[in-house]
Design a protein around this motif. Structure first.
Motif, PDB file in Angstrom:
ATOM      1  N   SER A 122      29.113  42.787  45.029  1.00  0.00           N
ATOM      2  CA  SER A 122      28.218  42.240  44.602  1.00  0.00           C
ATOM      3  C   SER A 122      28.492  42.888  42.830  1.00  0.00           C
ATOM      4  CB  SER A 122      27.139  43.993  44.543  1.00  0.00           C
ATOM      5  OG  SER A 122      27.270  44.818  43.790  1.00  0.00           O
ATOM      6  N   LEU A 123      29.181  43.118  41.734  1.00  0.00           N
ATOM      7  CA  LEU A 123      28.734  42.888  40.599  1.00  0.00           C
ATOM      8  C   LEU A 123      30.175  41.754  40.638  1.00  0.00           C
ATOM      9  CD1 LEU A 123      29.248  47.293  39.317  1.00  0.00           C
ATOM     10  CD2 LEU A 123      27.337  44.905  39.485  1.00  0.00           C
ATOM     11  N   VAL A 124      30.868  40.810  40.974  1.00  0.00           N
ATOM     12  CA  VAL A 124      32.116  40.352  40.666  1.00  0.00           C
ATOM     13  C   VAL A 124      31.558  38.894  41.084  1.00  0.00           C
ATOM     14  CG1 VAL A 124      34.141  39.719  41.418  1.00  0.00           C
ATOM     15  CG2 VAL A 124      33.814  41.638  41.280  1.00  0.00           C
ATOM     16  N   ASP A 125      31.261  37.995  40.541  1.00  0.00           N
ATOM     17  CA  ASP A 125      31.198  36.299  40.598  1.00  0.00           C
ATOM     18  C   ASP A 125      31.977  35.948  41.564  1.00  0.00           C
ATOM     19  OD1 ASP A 125      28.508  36.898  39.011  1.00  0.00           O
ATOM     20  OD2 ASP A 125      29.512  36.741  37.144  1.00  0.00           O
ATOM     21  N   ASP A 126      31.733  35.156  42.473  1.00  0.00           N
ATOM     22  CA  ASP A 126      33.085  34.456  42.441  1.00  0.00           C
ATOM     23  C   ASP A 126      34.485  33.713  42.761  1.00  0.00           C
ATOM     24  OD1 ASP A 126      31.337  34.642  45.041  1.00  0.00           O
ATOM     25  OD2 ASP A 126      30.898  33.103  45.581  1.00  0.00           O
ATOM     26  N   TYR A 127      33.892  33.292  40.977  1.00  0.00           N
ATOM     27  CA  TYR A 127      35.174  32.647  40.240  1.00  0.00           C
ATOM     28  C   TYR A 127      36.095  33.522  39.879  1.00  0.00           C
ATOM     29  CZ  TYR A 127      32.122  33.708  36.374  1.00  0.00           C
ATOM     30  OH  TYR A 127      31.869  34.192  35.523  1.00  0.00           O
ATOM     31  N   ALA A 128      35.399  35.208  40.184  1.00  0.00           N
ATOM     32  CA  ALA A 128      36.394  36.020  38.890  1.00  0.00           C
ATOM     33  C   ALA A 128      36.871  36.704  39.864  1.00  0.00           C
ATOM     34  CB  ALA A 128      34.938  37.014  38.480  1.00  0.00           C
ATOM     35  N   SER A 177      41.313  40.498  41.316  1.00  0.00           N
ATOM     36  CA  SER A 177      42.199  40.801  42.542  1.00  0.00           C
ATOM     37  C   SER A 177      43.980  40.674  42.306  1.00  0.00           C
ATOM     38  CB  SER A 177      42.510  40.120  43.749  1.00  0.00           C
ATOM     39  OG  SER A 177      41.274  39.053  43.905  1.00  0.00           O
ATOM     40  N   GLU A 178      43.699  39.907  40.977  1.00  0.00           N
ATOM     41  CA  GLU A 178      45.698  39.513  40.091  1.00  0.00           C
ATOM     42  C   GLU A 178      45.494  41.167  39.356  1.00  0.00           C
ATOM     43  OE1 GLU A 178      46.793  36.706  40.349  1.00  0.00           O
ATOM     44  OE2 GLU A 178      48.932  37.576  39.475  1.00  0.00           O
ATOM     45  N   ASP A 179      44.677  41.547  38.879  1.00  0.00           N
ATOM     46  CA  ASP A 179      44.623  42.599  37.546  1.00  0.00           C
ATOM     47  C   ASP A 179      45.056  43.110  39.124  1.00  0.00           C
ATOM     48  OD1 ASP A 179      43.817  41.152  35.976  1.00  0.00           O
ATOM     49  OD2 ASP A 179      42.365  41.999  35.430  1.00  0.00           O
ATOM     50  N   ILE A 180      43.545  44.132  39.718  1.00  0.00           N
ATOM     51  CA  ILE A 180      44.629  44.949  40.355  1.00  0.00           C
ATOM     52  C   ILE A 180      45.658  45.532  41.222  1.00  0.00           C
ATOM     53  CG2 ILE A 180      43.040  46.567  42.898  1.00  0.00           C
ATOM     54  CD1 ILE A 180      40.463  46.062  41.679  1.00  0.00           C
ATOM     55  N   GLY A 181      46.253  43.950  41.956  1.00  0.00           N
ATOM     56  CA  GLY A 181      47.407  44.016  42.772  1.00  0.00           C
ATOM     57  C   GLY A 181      47.831  44.489  41.982  1.00  0.00           C
ATOM     58  N   LYS A 182      48.147  43.876  40.573  1.00  0.00           N
ATOM     59  CA  LYS A 182      49.339  44.242  39.373  1.00  0.00           C
ATOM     60  C   LYS A 182      49.515  45.630  39.655  1.00  0.00           C
ATOM     61  CE  LYS A 182      49.549  40.635  36.388  1.00  0.00           C
ATOM     62  NZ  LYS A 182      49.642  39.953  35.099  1.00  0.00           N
ATOM     63  N   LEU A 183      47.963  46.142  38.468  1.00  0.00           N
ATOM     64  CA  LEU A 183      47.833  47.482  38.626  1.00  0.00           C
ATOM     65  C   LEU A 183      48.981  48.804  39.802  1.00  0.00           C
ATOM     66  CD1 LEU A 183      44.886  48.404  35.926  1.00  0.00           C
ATOM     67  CD2 LEU A 183      47.677  47.976  35.104  1.00  0.00           C
ATOM     68  N   LEU A 184      48.405  47.990  40.721  1.00  0.00           N
ATOM     69  CA  LEU A 184      48.043  49.412  41.770  1.00  0.00           C
ATOM     70  C   LEU A 184      50.328  48.938  42.481  1.00  0.00           C
ATOM     71  CD1 LEU A 184      45.295  50.279  43.079  1.00  0.00           C
ATOM     72  CD2 LEU A 184      46.079  51.165  41.134  1.00  0.00           C
ATOM     73  N   GLY A 185      50.422  47.719  42.531  1.00  0.00           N
ATOM     74  CA  GLY A 185      51.472  47.374  42.497  1.00  0.00           C
ATOM     75  C   GLY A 185      51.391  46.911  44.853  1.00  0.00           C
ATOM     76  N   ILE A 186      50.350  46.178  44.633  1.00  0.00           N
ATOM     77  CA  ILE A 186      50.181  45.409  46.191  1.00  0.00           C
ATOM     78  C   ILE A 186      50.088  44.287  45.806  1.00  0.00           C
ATOM     79  CG2 ILE A 186      49.220  47.976  47.133  1.00  0.00           C
ATOM     80  CD1 ILE A 186      46.472  47.743  46.539  1.00  0.00           C
ATOM     81  N   HIS A 187      49.737  43.242  47.087  1.00  0.00           N
ATOM     82  CA  HIS A 187      49.884  41.780  46.710  1.00  0.00           C
ATOM     83  C   HIS A 187      48.518  41.724  46.416  1.00  0.00           C
ATOM     84  CE1 HIS A 187      50.622  37.706  47.386  1.00  0.00           C
ATOM     85  NE2 HIS A 187      51.269  37.712  47.277  1.00  0.00           N
ATOM     86  N   HIS A 188      48.281  40.811  45.938  1.00  0.00           N
ATOM     87  CA  HIS A 188      46.699  40.318  44.955  1.00  0.00           C
ATOM     88  C   HIS A 188      46.027  40.357  45.901  1.00  0.00           C
ATOM     89  CE1 HIS A 188      47.146  35.683  44.997  1.00  0.00           C
ATOM     90  NE2 HIS A 188      48.807  36.074  44.754  1.00  0.00           N
TER      91      HIS A 188
END
Lengths: 95, 587
Positions: free
Chosen positions: B86-92, B97-108
Motif C-alpha cells: 500500500s506504500l508503493v506506487d504502481d510506477y515504483a 523490486s530491483e533494489d531488493i532483488g539486488k541486495l538479497l541476491g534474488i531475481h527482481h
C-alpha cells in the motif's frame, strides 16, 4: 501570615508531586528503552551463540586441528630445559 | 402601549424544540453507550493502547565434549524482509523490486511477483530461502535504502550448529516452532517458551505515555537441556556407520549404532546411517527417524552369550560343560533342523559354543532351559518392552507371548531367532554383562537447567533389576573376550586394550512374514572394553548389507566397533590394559 505559610507549603507539595510524577514518567521511559535495548542485544547475541556453536563443533575443531597439524589426543607438549620446570610451593608442584 | 404576550405557538415551538433536543441527545447517548458503547471502547483502547510482544526463546540443547558443553540446538531471531504494497506506487514497484532483488541476491521478478500477488494487503513477504532469513549486512543495506515500504521483522529460527551430529536423536522444529520429532518433541514441555507482552498508553503519534499497570506479562524462556551424549564419541560413531554403509551397503542398507557407559546407563552416542541434518528443509524421509530405537530386527547369534550365561546362572551347565554338537546337524524333538552352516562340531564346551558361535550347542541349551525359562530370561534382558529412554516412537521389539512359543521356539530363541530387538535394547542387555549384572535404564538427559541457571532436574543411575550375579557376568565377559581373541570377532581385537564382543548374522524375515528373505541379513556386533572394568559398550548393526561386499557381523560391524572403541578410549584417556603401550604411559 499563617495562611501564607500554608499556601506556600501546599504549593511546594504540589510542585514536588509534579516533579515526582515527571521523574516517574522519565524512569518508565528509560525502563522501556532498556527493555528495547535488551531485546535488541538478545537478538544480536543469539546468532553469535549459534556461530560459536558452529566454531566449537568437534568435527570443525578436528578439521581445523588437522589443517594445523595438531593432534588433539596427544599429551601436552613438554618443553625441554629450564622452561619446563614448574614453580614449587612447599616442596610440591603447583601444576 | 401595552406589551404583547408571546404567542402560545412560539412558546410551544421553543419548548418542543428543547424537548426534541433533549430526546435526541438522550437517544444519541443511549446509542453511544448501549448500542455502540462496546465497539467505541474497543476502538478507544486500540487507539490509546499499544501492546509490545516480548518474544521468549525456546531452550537450547547441549551435548558434552572434553567435559564442556557443546551446543547442539538453539534458537535465534533471524531478520526477514517484507514489503507494504500500500506504500508503493504502481510506477515504483519495478524500482523497489530491483533494489531488493539486488541486495538479497534474488531475481527482481520474484520480488515483483510477491508484491503484485499481495497488492491488496499490507504485507508481502520476500522469500530468499525457506526461512526467509537475511544476513546482517543485507539488513544494514536494506535499512540504508530508507524506504518506508520495506519492513524488517524478526522470526524465530531453530539452528543446529553441529549439522548432522546426533540429528536423528535431536529431531527438528518446524518453521512455526512446533517440534517435529526426536528430543525436540519429547522434551518440548521443558524447552518450550511463553512469550510475554507489555501494554502501553500511547499518544496520538503512538509515543509511549505510560505503562498500563498490571497488564504486562514477563516472557518465560525455555529451559536448557544437557544431554549425556558426547559430541566427540557421537562423531566417531557416525563416521564409522557412514563408512560401513559406504563399504558394505546396498540398495536397502541402513545401519544403527549405540555407545553406552555400561556403569551408569548414559547413552554416549546413538545414530543411524544414512544420517540426517535437522537444518535441512526436507525432513520427510526415513532418515529423520532414529532407527536405533524404532527399528527392531532379529538379533541372531549376537545374543548367544546372554542365553549361555542364563544357563550357567540356572546351574544347568558350567562354562566348561561339554555338549555334543551332533556334528553340525541337530534335530530337536518336533523342532525342525538346526545346522551349523557347514561346520561339523563334536563335543564342545559351552565356552566354545559362544566363541565359535555354534547353533546346535545353543539349541541344546535352549532345550535345557525350556520355553518358560527362556521367556523369563528374555524378559529379564529387557527385550519386548520399552527401555524408557525419552525418545518418541520407541519400539518395544517383538517377543511373542509364551503361549505362542512352541517346540520350534525352544532351540531357536537361544541363538536369536523368533524375536526382534532394537539396538538400544541390545546395548542395555549387554550392559548387564559389562557392569557385573545390572540392567540399567538408559538415559540421554543429564540435567535440565532453567534460563536463570537453576538446576531443575539431574539424572541418576536407575537400576531396573539384577540379571546376572557379578561372578557370572565376569565369566561371560571373559568368554566374550575369547570371541575377540580367537573366535568370530577377531576384527575387534585392539592393540592397547582388552575387549570383549560377539558377532551376529541374522537372516531378515520375508516380505509376507513367512520364512526368510533370500540373501538378506543383518550383521551385528556388540563389543566393550576394557574387559576388567568396561568403560564403553558399543553395538553396531548393519541391516541388509550387499551380500557380495560381505554381510557377516564380523565383517560389516566388528571392525567399526573396534574403530569406535579405540578412538573413544583414546579420547577418554583410558589407560591401556594390554602390554603394548603401557610402558609409554609409565614414561
Amino acid at each position: 501570615m499563617r495562611l501564607c505559610f500554608i499556601i506556600a507549603c501546599m504549593v511546594a507539595i504540589g510542585v514536588g508531586v509534579v516533579h515526582l510524577r515527571k521523574r516517574a514518567d522519565i524512569a518508565k521511559h528509560e525502563l522501556l528503552g532498556l527493555n528495547a535495548e535488551h531485546r535488541r542485544l538478545r537478538r544480536d547475541a543469539d546468532p553469535l551463540e549459534l556461530e560459536l556453536g558452529h566454531l566449537m563443533n568437534p568435527k570443525a575443531v578436528a578439521e581445523r586441528a588437522k589443517a594445523m597439524n595438531i593432534d588433539l589426543n596427544a599429551a601436552p607438549v613438554r618443553l625441554a630445559g629450564p622452561a619446563d620446570e614448574t614453580p614449587r610451593r612447599n616442596g610440591r608442584a603447583t601444576n | 402601549m401595552q406589551g404583547q404576550a408571546p404567542s402560545k405557538w412560539r412558546q410551544n415551538v421553543v419548548f418542543g424544540g428543547m424537548i426534541f433536543l433533549i430526546v435526541a441527545l438522550g437517544g444519541r447517548l443511549w446509542h453511544m453507550r448501549i448500542v455502540y458503547g462496546q465497539r467505541a471502547e474497543e476502538m478507544a483502547h486500540r487507539q490509546q493502547n499499544h501492546v509490545i510482544p516480548i518474544p521468549a526463546r525456546v531452550g537450547s540443547i547441549y551435548a558434552v565434549a572434553h567435559n564442556r558443553p557443546v551446543l547442539l540446538a538453539a534458537s535465534k531471531q533471524a531478520p526477514t524482509c517484507f514489503v507494504d504494497p500500500s506504500l508503493v506506487d504502481d510506477y515504483a514497484i519495478a524500482d523497489i523490486s530491483e533494489d531488493i532483488g539486488k541486495l538479497l541476491g534474488i531475481h527482481h521478478m520474484e520480488v515483483h511477483d510477491a508484491i503484485i500477488r499481495r497488492g491488496d494487503k499490507r504485507y508481502a513477504p520476500i522469500k530468499k530461502n525457506p526461512h526467509r532469513e537475511i544476513s546482517l549486512n543485507q539488513l544494514a543495506m536494506l535499512r540504508a535504502l530508507k524506504n518506508r515500504a520495506i519492513g524488517i521483522e524478526y522470526q524465530w529460527v531453530r539452528g543446529y550448529p553441529c549439522g548432522d551430529l546426533a540429528g536423528s536423536v535431536l529431531g527438528f522444529r518446524m518453521r512455526d516452532g512446533r517440534p517435529g520429532g526426536g528430543l525436540e518433541l519429547s522434551l518440548d514441555r521443558y524447552l518450550e517458551a511463553t512469550n510475554g507482552k507489555r501494554e502501553l498508553v500511547v499518544d496520538a503519534a503512538r509515543r509511549a505515555v505510560s505503562i498500563v499497570p498490571g497488564k504486562s506479562v514477563a516472557p518465560r524462556d525455555g529451559n536448557h537441556v544437557y544431554l549425556c551424549l558426547d559430541a566427540v564419541i557421537q562423531g566417531y560413531l557416525q563416521e564409522a556407520l557412514a563408512q560401513t554403509v559406504a563399504k558394505h551397503g546396498g540398495f536397502k542398507t541402513w545401519a544403527t549404532g549405540v555407545v553406552i557407559d555400561p556403569n551408569t546407563g548414559r547413552v554416549l552416542a546413538m545414530s543411524s546411517a544414512p544420517g540426517f541434518d535437522p537444518n535441512a528443509t526436507d525432513r520427510s524421509g526415513i532418515e529423520a527417524t532414529n532407527r536405533a530405537v524404532i527399528m527392531p530386527f532379529e538379533p541372531g547369534s549376537v545374543v548367544k552369550p546372554l542365553f549361555a550365561a542364563a544357563a550357567v546362572s540356572e546351574g544347568l551347565v558350567t562354562w566348561d560343560t561339554m555338549i555334543f554338537c551332533e556334528n553340525g546337524c541337530y534335530r530337536p524333538p518336533r523342532g525342525g533342523r538346526i545346522t551349523d552352516h557347514g561346520q561339523s562340531y563334536g563335543m564342545k564346551s559351552v565356552t566354545d559354543g559362544v566363541v565359535l558361535s555354534i547353533n546346535t550347542l545353543m539349541a541344546k541349551l535352549g532345550g535345557m532351559i525350556g520355553n518358560s525359562g527362556l521367556h523369563g530370561w528374555v524378559s529379564k534382558f529387557g527385550f519386548g518392552r520399552k527401555t524408557g529412554i525419552r525418545l518418541p516412537g520407541e519400539e518395544r521389539g517383538l517377543i511373542r507371548p509364551l503361549a505362542r512359543w512352541d517346540t520350534y521356539s525352544t532351540p531357536r530363541v537361544p541363538f536369536g531367532q523368533e524375536m526382534a530387538v532394537t539396538s538400544l535394547q541390545l546395548a542395555m542387555a549387554f550392559g548387564a554383562v559389562a557392569n557385573d549384572g545390572l540392567l540399567l535404564k538408559p538415559r540421554l538427559v543429564e540435567s535440565i537447567v532453567s534460563p536463570q541457571g537453576k538446576v531443575l532436574y539431574t539424572a541418576k543411575t536407575e537400576v531396573v533389576h539384577r540379571v546376572f550375579t557379578p561372578t557370572v557376568s565376569q565369566q561371560c565377559r571373559r568368554v566374550m573376550q575369547q570371541v575377540v581373541e580367537r573366535g568370530t570377532g577377531k576384527k575387534c581385537r585392539m592393540d592397547k586394550w582388552t575387549s570383549f564382543g560377539k558377532t551376529g548374522t541374522a537372516q531378515i524375515a520375508g516380505p509376507n512374514g513367512m520364512g526368510y528373505a533370500d540373501g538378506a541379513y543383518t550383521g551385528s556386533f556388540v563389543g566393550g572394553a576394557p574387559v576388567e572394568k568396561p568403560k564403553l559398550l558399543c553395538v553396531i548393526s548393519v541391516y541388509w548389507p550387499n551380500r557380495s561386499k560381505g554381510y557377516y557381523g564380523g565383517t560389516v560391524a566388528a571392525p567399526y566397533v573396534k574403530q569406535v572403541l579405540q578412538q573413544s578410549l583414546t579420547y577418554m584417556k583410558t589407560p591401556p590394559d594390554k602390554g603394548v603401550g603401557i610402558a609409554s604411559v609409565a614414561d
